[in-house]
Design an enzyme around this catalytic site. Structure first.
Site, PDB file in Angstrom:
ATOM      1  N   ILE A   1       0.740  -1.062   0.059  1.00 31.51           N
ATOM      2  CA  ILE A   1      -0.503  -0.162   0.377  1.00 31.51           C
ATOM      3  C   ILE A   1       0.667   1.384   0.050  1.00 31.51           C
ATOM      4  CG2 ILE A   1      -2.154  -1.093   1.487  1.00 31.51           C
ATOM      5  CD1 ILE A   1      -1.358   0.663   3.809  1.00 31.51           C
ATOM      6  N   ASP A   2       2.310   1.180   0.113  1.00 35.04           N
ATOM      7  CA  ASP A   2       2.833   2.309   0.654  1.00 35.04           C
ATOM      8  C   ASP A   2       3.063   2.767  -1.227  1.00 35.04           C
ATOM      9  OD1 ASP A   2       2.969   1.765   3.044  1.00 35.04           O
ATOM     10  OD2 ASP A   2       4.777   1.744   3.650  1.00 35.04           O
TER      11      ASP A   2
ATOM     12  N   ARG B   1     -11.607  22.999  14.567  1.00 28.65           N
ATOM     13  CA  ARG B   1     -10.534  22.984  15.106  1.00 28.65           C
ATOM     14  C   ARG B   1      -9.917  22.465  14.304  1.00 28.65           C
ATOM     15  NH1 ARG B   1     -14.166  18.307  18.204  1.00 28.65           N
ATOM     16  NH2 ARG B   1     -14.479  19.164  20.524  1.00 28.65           N
TER      17      ARG B   1
ATOM     18  N   GLY C   1       2.811   4.767   5.499  1.00 31.99           N
ATOM     19  CA  GLY C   1       3.605   5.340   5.525  1.00 31.99           C
ATOM     20  C   GLY C   1       5.545   5.908   5.242  1.00 31.99           C
ATOM     21  N   ARG C   2       6.134   4.381   5.569  1.00 33.85           N
ATOM     22  CA  ARG C   2       7.274   4.447   6.445  1.00 33.85           C
ATOM     23  C   ARG C   2       8.011   5.535   5.347  1.00 33.85           C
ATOM     24  NH1 ARG C   2       7.495  -1.952   6.202  1.00 33.85           N
ATOM     25  NH2 ARG C   2       7.201  -1.829   8.427  1.00 33.85           N
TER      26      ARG C   2
HETATM   27  O1  F6P Z   1       4.085  -2.317   4.872  1.00 29.82           O
HETATM   28  C1  F6P Z   1       3.439  -2.087   4.932  1.00 29.82           C
HETATM   29  C2  F6P Z   1       2.898  -0.573   5.697  1.00 29.82           C
HETATM   30  O2  F6P Z   1       1.830  -1.280   5.702  1.00 29.82           O
HETATM   31  C3  F6P Z   1       3.225  -0.352   5.657  1.00 29.82           C
HETATM   32  O3  F6P Z   1       3.242   0.983   5.950  1.00 29.82           O
HETATM   33  C4  F6P Z   1       3.127  -0.246   7.495  1.00 29.82           C
HETATM   34  O4  F6P Z   1       4.018   1.031   9.048  1.00 29.82           O
HETATM   35  C5  F6P Z   1       3.400  -1.210   8.247  1.00 29.82           C
HETATM   36  O5  F6P Z   1       3.165  -1.842   7.505  1.00 29.82           O
HETATM   37  C6  F6P Z   1       2.309  -1.758   9.383  1.00 29.82           C
HETATM   38  O6  F6P Z   1       2.572  -2.748   9.354  1.00 29.82           O
HETATM   39  P1  F6P Z   1       1.864  -4.251  10.705  1.00 29.82           P
HETATM   40  O7  F6P Z   1       0.411  -4.656   9.478  1.00 29.82           O
HETATM   41  O8  F6P Z   1       2.767  -4.905  11.063  1.00 29.82           O
HETATM   42  O9  F6P Z   1       1.775  -3.194  11.593  1.00 29.82           O
END
Ligand code: F6P
Length: 343
Positions: free
Chosen positions: A125-126, A161, A169-170
């Site tokens: 998804i990123d 607000r 999005g890491r």
């Molecule tokens: O790799 C996709 C992702 O959805 C990232 O955007 C997010 O940081 C991570 O996975 C979250 O991972 P998990 O499902 O292990 O919490």
């Protein structure tokens, strides 16, 4: 010929449509398909299920992934890769279709260097995987985030607000940027472009002075927001098998800082795993089907070590090595365009 199919990493809407397409194309050619459960873990534990046309006929519209997934990394386990290869032999699997992002496909690439017959399908998804314009799941995540922003706008306005919407999005801000644009965010914060807090406060105060008492800020979980030159980072100590911490919570920090420094009332909303849930959009379903179909064609043509990819409207292929060589970031010109709406 027997094909194994597996999914690794976070689930993404559209994966079931991709699995259906693998089975369908394989059936047309005359290959058997076996589903490997829970990603690489299934190959280490011989956890599989046969996949017939009947099994997959109705799965294309479902979220999640019928084969389940995991973040297991065989290269972090003693003799893990050798075990994967031995178990493929035991299961009589000739070739693998691997659906994943940089971590899962990174494993596929290393196995390919060990002569495992493997092809890739881009899924995250990123949307940060190289070699392809789009990955499975991104479009649905953007649609969910945009819908959330539309809904949050009305309550933000009613209460005068600041609402800070945190999206996944890491390392890249694709979801944030696209949802921010589509949802008319007043400011979008992404990992690729560092931004000082004073700029955030300045924009909010300016809006208030000009009669807009409410604002919508979209922030990617890994955004580089600077507090006196120090990046605000909300991450867990523990790491997964690929070395990633769990992110999430930057919007809460921003909420507090904004209230303290601007006197405006703020609320944070973390969309989290909602962005990966529910039925895929039509775009993601079709993208998934086209990419998976191509992956089976790559196997037929013995083009192992390649990944099906979507480029300029066409389904093509790229070597996995090339796709993994560089993370796909939001281009500066796209962020510059989005900035014209930051007001
Ligand atoms: O790799 C996709 C992702 O959805 C990232 O955007 C997010 O940081 C991570 O996975 C979250 O991972 P998990 O499902 O292990 O919490």
């Amino acid at each position: 010929m027997k094909i194994g199919v597996l999914v690794g990493g976070g689930d993404a809407p559209g994966l079931n449509a991709a699995i259906k397409a693998v089975v369908s194309k394989a059936h047309e050619i005359g290959y058997d398909v076996v589903g490997i459960k829970n990603g690489w873990a299934g190959l280490l534990k011989l956890d599989t299920q046969p996949l017939s046309m009947d099994d997959v006929e109705e799965i294309h519209s479902r979220g999640g992934v019928v084969l389940y997934t995991s973040r297991t990394n065989p290269f972090k386990i003693e003799n893990g890769p050798e075990q994967v290869i031995a178990n493929m032999k035991k299961l009589k699997i000739d070739a693998l279709v691997v659906m994943g992002g940089e971590d899962t496909l990174g494993v596929a690439q290393k196995l390919s260097e060990m002569n495992v017959q493997v092809v890739g399908v881009p899924k995250t998804i990123d949307n940060d995987l190289g070699g392809t314009d789009y990955s499975i799941g991104f479009d649905t995540a953007v649609a969910i985030a945009t819908d959330a922003i539309d809904k949050l706008r009305t309550t933000a306005e009613a209460h005068h607000r600041i609402v800070i919407v945190e999206v996944m999005g890491r390392n890249t801000g694709w979801i944030a940027l696209h949802a921010g644009l589509a949802g008319g965010a007043n400011l979008t914060l992404i990992p690729e472009v560092p931004l000082g807090l004073n700029q955030v406060y300045g924009l909010l105060k300016y809006r208030k002075q000009n009669g807009k008492a409410y604002s919508i800020i979209v922030v990617a979980e890994g955004a580089r927001v600077l507090k006196e030159k120090e990046q605000i980072l909300v991450a867990t100590e523990e790491r997964d098998e690929f070395g990633h911490p769990r992110l999430g919570g930057i919007s809460r920090v921003l909420e507090k800082l904004i209230e303290e420094n601007t006197g405006l009332e703020a609320r944070s909303v973390i969309l989290g795993h909602l962005q990966r849930g529910g039925p895929p959009t039509a775009f993601d379903r079709i993208l998934a089907m086209r990419l998976a179909n191509k992956a089976v064609e790559l196997i037929k043509e013995k083009r192992f070590g390649e990944m099906a990819s979507f480029r300029a409207g066409n389904v093509v292929s790229v070597p996995l090595k090339e796709a993994l060589s560089e993370r796909k970031s939001v281009p500066p010109e796209l962020y510059e365009m989005a900035k014209t709406f930051f007001r």
